[in-house]
Enzyme design. Structure first.
Site, PDB file in Angstrom:
ATOM      1  N   GLY A  69     -12.827  59.398   7.329  1.00 43.27           N
ATOM      2  CA  GLY A  69     -12.267  60.625   7.854  1.00 43.27           C
ATOM      3  C   GLY A  69     -13.060  61.853   7.453  1.00 43.27           C
ATOM      4  CB  THR A  70     -14.572  62.926   4.242  1.00 45.24           C
ATOM      5  OG1 THR A  70     -13.338  62.994   3.513  1.00 45.24           O
ATOM      6  CG2 THR A  70     -15.483  64.045   3.768  1.00 45.24           C
ATOM      7  CG  ASN A 147      -3.461  66.337   3.622  1.00 48.10           C
ATOM      8  OD1 ASN A 147      -3.573  67.395   4.246  1.00 48.10           O
ATOM      9  ND2 ASN A 147      -3.883  66.204   2.378  1.00 48.10           N
ATOM     10  CD  GLN A 177      -2.292  61.568   6.065  1.00 44.56           C
ATOM     11  OE1 GLN A 177      -1.454  60.721   6.408  1.00 44.56           O
ATOM     12  NE2 GLN A 177      -3.005  61.433   4.963  1.00 44.56           N
ATOM     13  CB  SER A 197      -9.459  57.851   8.123  1.00 45.58           C
ATOM     14  OG  SER A 197      -9.655  56.980   7.039  1.00 45.58           O
ATOM     15  CG  HIS A 199      -8.473  54.434   3.981  1.00 47.83           C
ATOM     16  ND1 HIS A 199      -7.678  54.823   2.936  1.00 47.83           N
ATOM     17  CD2 HIS A 199      -9.231  55.492   4.293  1.00 47.83           C
ATOM     18  CE1 HIS A 199      -7.965  56.078   2.605  1.00 47.83           C
ATOM     19  NE2 HIS A 199      -8.903  56.502   3.405  1.00 47.83           N
ATOM     20  CB  THR A 235     -27.630  49.694   9.803  1.00 45.92           C
ATOM     21  OG1 THR A 235     -29.043  49.740   9.966  1.00 45.92           O
ATOM     22  CG2 THR A 235     -27.099  48.361  10.287  1.00 45.92           C
ATOM     23  CB  CYS A 321       1.251  74.261 -11.351  1.00 47.78           C
ATOM     24  SG  CYS A 321       0.298  74.508 -12.856  1.00 47.78           S
TER      25      CYS A 321
END
Lengths: 382, 388
Positions: A69-70, A147, A177, A197, A199, A235, A321
């Site tokens: 995805g990235t 996400n 997502q 993506s 996975h 490849t 946080c």
């Protein structure tokens, strides 16, 4: 194990594992090779391409396989910016880092960057995005499903607005997502590129794809052997893409969205009952079926997560946080969520059962009871 | 064969400790190069000499560069004690240095040292002869005062050693020479650096980590193990003891007011550390504490914490600025691991307003509600030892 971290990664389906193992064994050749073994690999790759494109109701010629995805997001954003004349970008403040950080890189290279904030309900408004777009805008990036929160962004409306205003900007959509849990029709959505993506939809890691509208222009991120019609040299990871194709077919066959949404509603109902102080992190926006974001005031997220883990329940934190070192979530910060609250993300899949969501709610009640005494007055940490 | 010529400070060559120092240093160098095939360590003429295969020279240098007590070391060519061989090796070394760094062409000198007094030439004569040949062959002028390049020639009993490069060692004292300590290791930036500094002054260490699941996850523990392994590369730490602290921490938290929690946790850690130190034979405790870095690190608090310990508490970083500590963490290789975003039990549940001037009476009053000795014994007894 109750696995409710499917937005982070899903369990590969048995058929996917089998397809991956078989392709590793039976398709060892380079799909670019001239011999028969190469041809077999190339055929398998093209079958997989059609299968994955089918998930987006697109054609195989419109799909570029990537390492995930990235990379698909990076190709969509950097690639479109590189091919465009304009030097202005518009992104939402709640994009994934795969989009946001690459947009910031472009900004460091001289692009002007407009970041559109969300409303308190976890959505950006189409009007605000469109108002930020001008004739110089090269790329507009809006995710389909956030996400951390699961909120659905008004991508189709933005696409229509861009067309109506005659804007030439490339509309990149991070659908990582969304794919597998929401039906996506690439053309109807009106995007120029869509990142997904494997996975996240019960496929293997290391595989992703960018759907590219025919005619949309993208500079490749790097050059080399010019595989993937020149969009992505290197490849092809044939076994992973074959397995990705398998996962895509299973998703389409499953049409699981409604069942997952029902399960999520069940989880939320049980959580509100078991933990009275818990509440939804955001409300009032359309949501994807698989993410429940739960806010617990005055509690640290990470210990709660580990207490859940000790009870066999796996989830994620999205707290503003969560810890001193991890830093605040930019999404929750953009929403103005109290940084002393724990924000937990439970994300489901089509495999999640009713017993599991019941167990998760019970575990959350126990976890809160365990952590609360330690966390009393432990606030305002720097 | 290649060799690494290791030097230790002149200051330690004097007095009655010299033999002990040399033996410890040679042992530590031996440990460092252990596992490299055919590597041998000897101590000729006031040096530690490592002979090893040519292919292992860089790896050997990397390892020797982590041995405390060494002031500097040189990768060295070993040749027979004949002027022809020595001169040829020196010339090859000079050419290699010129290729490495063209600035060396400014000037050079020969630094000759003769341990074998039977060698026919004196040190100055060796220098003149070898230097003359190199000046002639390369055209680089000699400058005895301020050379850009120094070529070393040492004549030993069995061989001569020629080098063109001297790298700084870490300095300090050989690990073990100052006894054994117990390092209180967390996942933060400071405590690994504190351990490194203590080891640099000759203290051999074991490490103790307080693990508090579920307040922290497995990744926090993995991170501390990784830090301990990094310190072990300096021979600083022998073993890591992982003490389960959760139940004790909960009871300590219940026993006193929130603002005193940090002081009470740390007093309990001191008691546990004393017990583990007893077990491993450590006579001091080493912490990463620093004056004023966080609100609770004050002199009064440290005083109250220290009074729970029976052993000397060493705080190598007490006067360091965060920037100094961070720079050192980067240099010694622990920073990247410390910077991983996994908390330790100290950084969670720190109250908004921790006491800055805890009083011993208050701490002791809170602790009356606990059987502190039994609590500490339970934690120490349950500690898991990881050999590094």
């Amino acid at each position: 194990m109750v696995y409710l971290d499917n937005a982070a990664s899903t369990l590969p389906a048995p058929e996917v594992r089998e397809a991956l193992a078989r392709a590793l064994l039976e398709l060892p050749a380079n799909p670019a090779s001239a011999h028969g073994a190469g041809a077999a690999a190339a055929r398998a790759l093209e079958t997989a391409r059609a299968e994955v494109a089918g998930l987006l109701r697109g054609g195989p010629a419109e799909l570029v396989f990537t390492s995930g995805g990235t990379e698909a997001d990076a190709l969509g954003v950097l690639g479109a910016a590189g091919a465009a004349r304009g030097r202005h970008l518009v992104v939402t403040a709640i994009e994934h880092p795969a989009v946001l950080r690459n947009a910031e890189r472009l900004a460091a290279r001289g692009f002007t960057l407009t970041v559109v904030p969300p409303s308190g309900s976890g959505c950006v408004s189409a009007e605000r995005v469109l108002a930020a777009v001008g004739p110089e805008t090269a790329v507009v990036a809006v995710m389909l499903v956030n996400n951390e929160l699961g909120t659905v962004q008004p991508v189709a409306e933005i696409a229509r607005g861009l067309r109506a205003a005659g804007r030439k900007a490339h509309l990149h959509v991070d659908a990582v997502q969304a794919a597998g849990v929401l039906p996506i029709d690439a053309r109807a959505l009106g995007a120029d590129s869509i990142a997904i993506s494997a996975h996240k939809l019960h496929g293997p890691k290391g595989a992703g794809a960018l759907w590219v509208r025919p005619g949309a222009r993208l500079d490749p991120l790097w050059d080399g052997g010019r595989q993937e019609r020149g969009h992505r040299s290197g490849t092809e990871n044939v076994p992973a893409f074959v397995a990705f194709g398998r996962a895509a077919v299973l998703c389409r066959a499953g049409q699981a969205g409604e069942a997952i949404a029902a399960r999520r509603d069940e989880l939320e109902a049980r959580v509100w009952e078991a933990v009275p102080q818990a509440r939804p992190t955001v409300a009032g926006s359309p949501r994807a079926p698989h993410i429940a974001s739960v806010l617990l005031p005055d509690l640290p997220a990470e210990p709660i997560l580990h207490a859940l883990e000790a009870r066999g329940v796996f989830a994620s934190a999205g707290s503003a946080c969560a810890s001193r070192t991890r830093g605040p979530s930019h999404v929750l910060a953009a929403l103005g969520i109290d940084d002393r609250a724990a924000v937990l993300r439970f994300s489901l899949s089509r495999l999640t059962t009713s017993d599991e969501v019941a167990a998760a709610a019970t575990a959350l009640r126990e976890a809160v009871e365990e952590i609360r005494p330690m966390a009393r007055q432990a606030r305002g940490r720097r | 064969m290649a060799a690494i010529l290791c030097r230790f400070g002149e200051i330690f060559l004097k007095g009655g400790n010299r033999g002990r120092f040399e033996r410890a240093l040679a042992d530590n160098v031996r440990t460092a190069v252990g596992g490299l095939p055919d590597a041998r360590v000897s101590t000729p003429h006031g040096r530690v000499l490592v002979t090893l295969r040519d292919a292992d020279l860089e790896e050997g240098c990397d390892r020797v560069g982590r041995v405390f007590g060494l002031v500097s070391y040189s990768p060295t060519i070993t040749v027979p004690t004949e002027m022809a061989a020595i001169t040829a090796a020196a010339l090859a070394g000079a050419r290699a240095a010129l290729a490495r760094d063209p600035a060396c062409a400014r000037s050079f000198r020969i630094e000759a040292r003769r341990s074998d007094k039977r060698f026919p030439l004196s040190s100055p004569e060796i220098g003149r002869e070898v230097g003359g040949r190199i000046a002639q062959a390369t055209g680089v002028p000699v400058d005895l005062e301020n050379p850009a390049l120094t070529i070393g020639v040492e004549i030993g009993l069995e061989a001569a050693y020629v080098y063109s490069e001297t790298r700084p060692g870490p300095g300090g004292l050989p690990v073990g020479i100052s006894g054994r300590g117990l390092l209180l290791l967390s996942g933060g930036i400071d405590s690994p650096v504190a351990g490194w500094l203590a080891a640099k002054r000759g203290l051999a260490l074991d490490a103790l980590y307080f693990h508090s699941p579920p307040f922290v996850g497995e990744k926090s523990r993995d991170k501390v193990v990784a830090l301990a392994r990094e310190l072990a590369r300096w021979q600083a730490v022998r073993s890591l003891h992982v003490a389960p602290f959760t139940d004790c921490q909960k009871r300590v938290r219940e026993a006193g007011p929130a603002e005193l929690a940090v002081v009470l946790y740390r007093r309990m850690m001191m008691r546990v550390a004393d017990l583990v130190a007893e077990r491993v034979g450590a006579s001091s405790l080493v912490t990463g504490e620093n004056l004023g870095q966080v609100a609770s690190q004050t002199v009064p608090n440290m005083t109250v914490i220290e009074q729970a310990a029976r052993r000397l508490v060493l705080r190598p970083l007490v006067t360091y600025d965060k920037m100094e500590t961070t720079a050192l963490a980067r240099r010694i290789g622990t920073f990247d691991t410390s910077a991983l975003p996994y908390d330790d039990c100290c950084s969670l549940f720190v109250p908004a307003h921790p006491a800055t001037a805890a009083r011993l009476v208050d701490a002791e009053r809170a602790e009356q509600r606990l059987d502190v000795a039994a609590e500490a014994a339970a934690v120490a007894g349950a500690a898991e030892e990881i050999r590094l």
